[in-house]
Design a protein around this motif. Structure first.
Motif, PDB file in Angstrom:
ATOM      1  N   TYR A  65      -6.029  21.943  27.386  1.00  0.00           N
ATOM      2  CA  TYR A  65      -7.277  22.665  27.700  1.00  0.00           C
ATOM      3  C   TYR A  65      -7.289  23.183  29.137  1.00  0.00           C
ATOM      4  O   TYR A  65      -8.306  23.158  29.808  1.00  0.00           O
ATOM      5  CB  TYR A  65      -8.464  21.729  27.467  1.00  0.00           C
ATOM      6  N   ARG A  66      -6.155  23.640  29.605  1.00  0.00           N
ATOM      7  CA  ARG A  66      -5.996  23.952  31.027  1.00  0.00           C
ATOM      8  C   ARG A  66      -6.720  25.217  31.475  1.00  0.00           C
ATOM      9  O   ARG A  66      -7.229  25.304  32.584  1.00  0.00           O
ATOM     10  CB  ARG A  66      -4.504  24.085  31.352  1.00  0.00           C
ATOM     11  N   TYR A  67      -6.785  26.223  30.596  1.00  0.00           N
ATOM     12  CA  TYR A  67      -7.333  27.504  31.078  1.00  0.00           C
ATOM     13  C   TYR A  67      -8.816  27.404  31.397  1.00  0.00           C
ATOM     14  O   TYR A  67      -9.294  27.982  32.371  1.00  0.00           O
ATOM     15  CB  TYR A  67      -7.025  28.627  30.075  1.00  0.00           C
ATOM     16  N   GLN A  68      -9.583  26.659  30.587  1.00  0.00           N
ATOM     17  CA  GLN A  68     -11.013  26.519  30.901  1.00  0.00           C
ATOM     18  C   GLN A  68     -11.193  25.760  32.219  1.00  0.00           C
ATOM     19  O   GLN A  68     -12.095  26.059  32.990  1.00  0.00           O
ATOM     20  CB  GLN A  68     -11.771  25.827  29.770  1.00  0.00           C
ATOM     21  N   ILE A  69     -10.296  24.807  32.488  1.00  0.00           N
ATOM     22  CA  ILE A  69     -10.412  24.028  33.740  1.00  0.00           C
ATOM     23  C   ILE A  69     -10.082  24.913  34.936  1.00  0.00           C
ATOM     24  O   ILE A  69     -10.773  24.914  35.948  1.00  0.00           O
ATOM     25  CB  ILE A  69      -9.447  22.818  33.713  1.00  0.00           C
ATOM     26  N   ILE A  70      -9.023  25.715  34.794  1.00  0.00           N
ATOM     27  CA  ILE A  70      -8.632  26.569  35.931  1.00  0.00           C
ATOM     28  C   ILE A  70      -9.719  27.606  36.206  1.00  0.00           C
ATOM     29  O   ILE A  70     -10.077  27.863  37.359  1.00  0.00           O
ATOM     30  CB  ILE A  70      -7.261  27.245  35.683  1.00  0.00           C
ATOM     31  N   MET A 109       7.599  21.516  45.807  1.00  0.00           N
ATOM     32  CA  MET A 109       7.232  21.914  44.444  1.00  0.00           C
ATOM     33  C   MET A 109       7.037  20.648  43.599  1.00  0.00           C
ATOM     34  O   MET A 109       7.969  19.895  43.390  1.00  0.00           O
ATOM     35  CB  MET A 109       8.316  22.839  43.843  1.00  0.00           C
ATOM     36  N   THR A 110       5.797  20.430  43.157  1.00  0.00           N
ATOM     37  CA  THR A 110       5.506  19.227  42.355  1.00  0.00           C
ATOM     38  C   THR A 110       4.106  19.337  41.724  1.00  0.00           C
ATOM     39  O   THR A 110       3.460  20.381  41.802  1.00  0.00           O
ATOM     40  CB  THR A 110       5.608  17.950  43.222  1.00  0.00           C
ATOM     41  N   GLY A 111       3.665  18.244  41.080  1.00  0.00           N
ATOM     42  CA  GLY A 111       2.301  18.177  40.531  1.00  0.00           C
ATOM     43  C   GLY A 111       2.124  19.048  39.305  1.00  0.00           C
ATOM     44  O   GLY A 111       1.149  19.774  39.163  1.00  0.00           O
ATOM     45  N   TYR A 112       3.071  18.949  38.374  1.00  0.00           N
ATOM     46  CA  TYR A 112       3.090  19.894  37.243  1.00  0.00           C
ATOM     47  C   TYR A 112       2.190  19.479  36.080  1.00  0.00           C
ATOM     48  O   TYR A 112       2.170  20.146  35.051  1.00  0.00           O
ATOM     49  CB  TYR A 112       4.523  20.056  36.739  1.00  0.00           C
ATOM     50  N   ASN A 113       1.510  18.359  36.191  1.00  0.00           N
ATOM     51  CA  ASN A 113       0.563  17.951  35.128  1.00  0.00           C
ATOM     52  C   ASN A 113       1.213  17.851  33.752  1.00  0.00           C
ATOM     53  O   ASN A 113       0.616  18.244  32.744  1.00  0.00           O
ATOM     54  CB  ASN A 113      -0.630  18.910  35.081  1.00  0.00           C
ATOM     55  N   LYS A 114       2.428  17.378  33.706  1.00  0.00           N
ATOM     56  CA  LYS A 114       3.203  17.174  32.465  1.00  0.00           C
ATOM     57  C   LYS A 114       3.627  18.469  31.789  1.00  0.00           C
ATOM     58  O   LYS A 114       3.970  18.492  30.616  1.00  0.00           O
ATOM     59  CB  LYS A 114       2.454  16.279  31.472  1.00  0.00           C
ATOM     60  N   LEU A 172      -1.852  31.180  44.612  1.00  0.00           N
ATOM     61  CA  LEU A 172      -2.425  30.334  43.553  1.00  0.00           C
ATOM     62  C   LEU A 172      -2.042  28.866  43.731  1.00  0.00           C
ATOM     63  O   LEU A 172      -2.863  27.975  43.576  1.00  0.00           O
ATOM     64  CB  LEU A 172      -1.933  30.847  42.188  1.00  0.00           C
ATOM     65  N   PHE A 173      -0.774  28.637  44.050  1.00  0.00           N
ATOM     66  CA  PHE A 173      -0.274  27.251  44.073  1.00  0.00           C
ATOM     67  C   PHE A 173      -0.155  26.688  45.493  1.00  0.00           C
ATOM     68  O   PHE A 173       0.454  25.632  45.679  1.00  0.00           O
ATOM     69  CB  PHE A 173       1.102  27.199  43.399  1.00  0.00           C
ATOM     70  N   LYS A 174      -0.689  27.414  46.479  1.00  0.00           N
ATOM     71  CA  LYS A 174      -0.428  27.018  47.876  1.00  0.00           C
ATOM     72  C   LYS A 174      -0.768  25.540  48.096  1.00  0.00           C
ATOM     73  O   LYS A 174      -1.711  25.001  47.513  1.00  0.00           O
ATOM     74  CB  LYS A 174      -1.166  27.927  48.844  1.00  0.00           C
ATOM     75  N   GLU A 190      -5.839  20.000  39.726  1.00  0.00           N
ATOM     76  CA  GLU A 190      -5.498  20.714  38.488  1.00  0.00           C
ATOM     77  C   GLU A 190      -4.341  21.702  38.547  1.00  0.00           C
ATOM     78  O   GLU A 190      -3.797  22.072  37.528  1.00  0.00           O
ATOM     79  CB  GLU A 190      -6.725  21.454  37.892  1.00  0.00           C
ATOM     80  N   LEU A 191      -3.976  22.193  39.724  1.00  0.00           N
ATOM     81  CA  LEU A 191      -2.853  23.141  39.794  1.00  0.00           C
ATOM     82  C   LEU A 191      -1.668  22.482  40.488  1.00  0.00           C
ATOM     83  O   LEU A 191      -1.854  21.669  41.400  1.00  0.00           O
ATOM     84  CB  LEU A 191      -3.252  24.387  40.587  1.00  0.00           C
TER      85      LEU A 191
END
Ligand code: FAD
Length: 442
Positions: free
Chosen positions: A75-80, A334-339, A366-368, A320-321
């Protein structure tokens, strides 16, 4: 326990680093992130690139994944959209779709035989699911390509043209390419324990040191300096995986996130891979969850026989990102990929390669790494951490983590030791699998 992927590894043994060396670019960590980055950079520069891995290449998180390449991340898009807005969610979608295409391109160009199979990916839920309705609305806003389908019991959102692959065979293909590059050096069993910043960087390990103009941490936990506080931004999450022979195998991969996560994908030879029953490391997940996962698989498919099963852990970013980008001049992470780090680490390797080469990347904002969203969630996590620490002691005397001395729990599935507070993992012989810990258990 050895995963379905690692038993097929054909990589050569790389040397252990000794003495002092110099390089232009140093990559710390040889999972899919580090290897993909070395590959991207080696295509665009003749500068010297050194990749160092503390154990064996791709034997940490990457070697125990499910192997799905998809831009449909639960359900990532609604969270982003809620946290960062529609444009951010659009970029996230574009970036992950780009990553699938990058993998496809690499496989084609390098003739990699890695059981790549184009399949649809489906997010499904019961008919009255409010979350699925919201995710569909998010897809509309993002302009994602999807098809909505209904069955008697479920409603489903299908992303067409996603894929599954054999991650180890894929990485062996990239390594074959890197092995032929005179400007690329790869070392295994060479752990960085400290880095120092100055005009150049110094990365220090046991019996070696590397002087580098640029340094990138693709080490899952970013290992910069002697000590850092990224463990308050990254939450360890544990999931289980099992492979099984099934009668009704299908060319479809999917995920259901109602209650316990249940994810599936096809394997060759009428087999499927199942994953899920994810849990925060701090909630002391029950290793019997793998049995629950098997039960769920049996309810959904006609399972004939279970083969391998294992546990894996990834870091979720609390906001979340993923964290992909510049930390300071010439230092990146580069990390924190949320599986979902197969697609997002391939994307990360392109972003970091661009930044290292002095180019802009449309994704870098976006990912800064320096961002201040969801600070309250982070503060809540930090405040909850001492409670996890105390609970770890109450659960019995055990080995102590070499990071902040939390009591480790033994993983009965494969004999590893895990830190419920900050996510360090150790092999049964005490060797660090993944940090923040840097020292092996005594
Ligand atoms: C159960 C499960 C299933 C998953 N399935 C999927 C999926 O289907 N699709 C998807 O997109 N994602 C999936 N993921 C997520 C994905 O597997 C990970 O996000 C990804 O593999 C992370 O790759 P990485 O290279 O960043 O990390 P890693 O593979 O952990 O690599 C980091 C490397 O750095 C090395 N290292 C660490 N510290 C040092 C140091 N100090 N010095 C030298 N080396 C160091 C480590 O030894 C390690 O080899 C899944 C995750 C889990 C837990």
């Amino acid at each position: 326990m050895e995963s379905t992927w690692l038993k097929d590894s054909k990589k050569k043994e790389y040397p252990k680093l000794k003495g002092n060396i110099k390089t232009n670019i140093l990559i710390v960590g040889g999972g899919i992130g580090g290897i993909s980055l070395a590959y991207e950079l080696s295509k665009v520069t003749s500068q010297k690139i050194v990749l160092v891995e503390q154990n064996l290449l791709y034997h940490a998180t990457t070697g125990y994944t499910t192997g799905k390449l998809t831009a449909q991340h639960g359900y990532r898009y609604q969270i982003i959209i809620k946290t960062y807005g529609v444009n951010a969610a659009k970029l996230y979608y574009d970036g992950n779709m780009d990553a699938i295409n990058t993998a496809k391109e690499n496989i084609k160009q390098l003739h990699i035989d890695c059981d790549f199979l184009e399949v649809d990916h489906v997010l499904y839920a019961s008919k009255d699911s409010e979350q699925l309705r919201k995710e569909r609305e998010a897809y509309e806003k993002v302009g994602a390509k999807y098809v909505a389908k209904n069955t008697q019991d479920y409603q489903a959102l299908v992303f067409p043209h996603q894929a599954v692959f054999h991650v180890v065979k894929y990485l062996d293909g990239l390594l074959d390419f890197l092995n032929k590059k005179p400007n690329v050096e790869i070392y295994e069993n060479s752990r960085i324990v400290e880095t120092k910043s100055g005009d150049t960087f110094e990365a220090i390990g046991d019996g070696f040191s590397i002087t580098a103009d640029k340094i990138i941490f693709a080490s899952m936990y970013p290992m910069m300096r002697k000590f850092n506080f990224y463990f308050i931004r990254l939450k360890p999450v544990v999931s289980f995986v099992c492979a099984a022979k099934v009668k009704n195998s299908m060319n479809l991969s999917g995920i259901n996130e109602e209650g316990n996560v249940f994810s599936f994908r096809p394997l060759s030879n009428n087999s499927m891979l199942f994953a899920g029953y994810s849990d925060d490391s701090s909630s002391f997940p029950d290793f019997k969850n793998v049995e629950k996962l098997k039960e769920k698989a049996k309810n959904a498919f006609e399972v004939e026989k279970f083969d391998a099963s294992w546990l894996n852990q990834d870091f979720d970013s609390l906001d979340e990102l993923p964290l992909i980008g510049k930390v300071e001049d010439n230092m990146y992470m580069m990390t924190g990929y949320n599986k979902w780090g197969l697609t997002t680490s391939i994307l990360a390797s392109k972003i970091i390669s661009d930044l290292v080469m002095g180019q802009n990347s449309k994704y870098s904002n976006l990912f800064k790494v320096k961002r201040y969203k969801r600070l309250l969630k982070r503060i809540g996590y930090v405040l909850g951490n001492p409670i996890t620490y105390i609970r770890s002691f109450l659960r019995g005397k055990s080995k102590k983590c070499t990071h902040l001395y939390c009591s480790l729990r033994k993983n009965n599935l494969d004999g590893t030791y895990e830190c419920p507070c900050h996510g360090s993992r150790f092999k049964s012989d005490g060797t660090v699998i993944i940090g923040p810990a840097k020292k092996n258990l005594s």
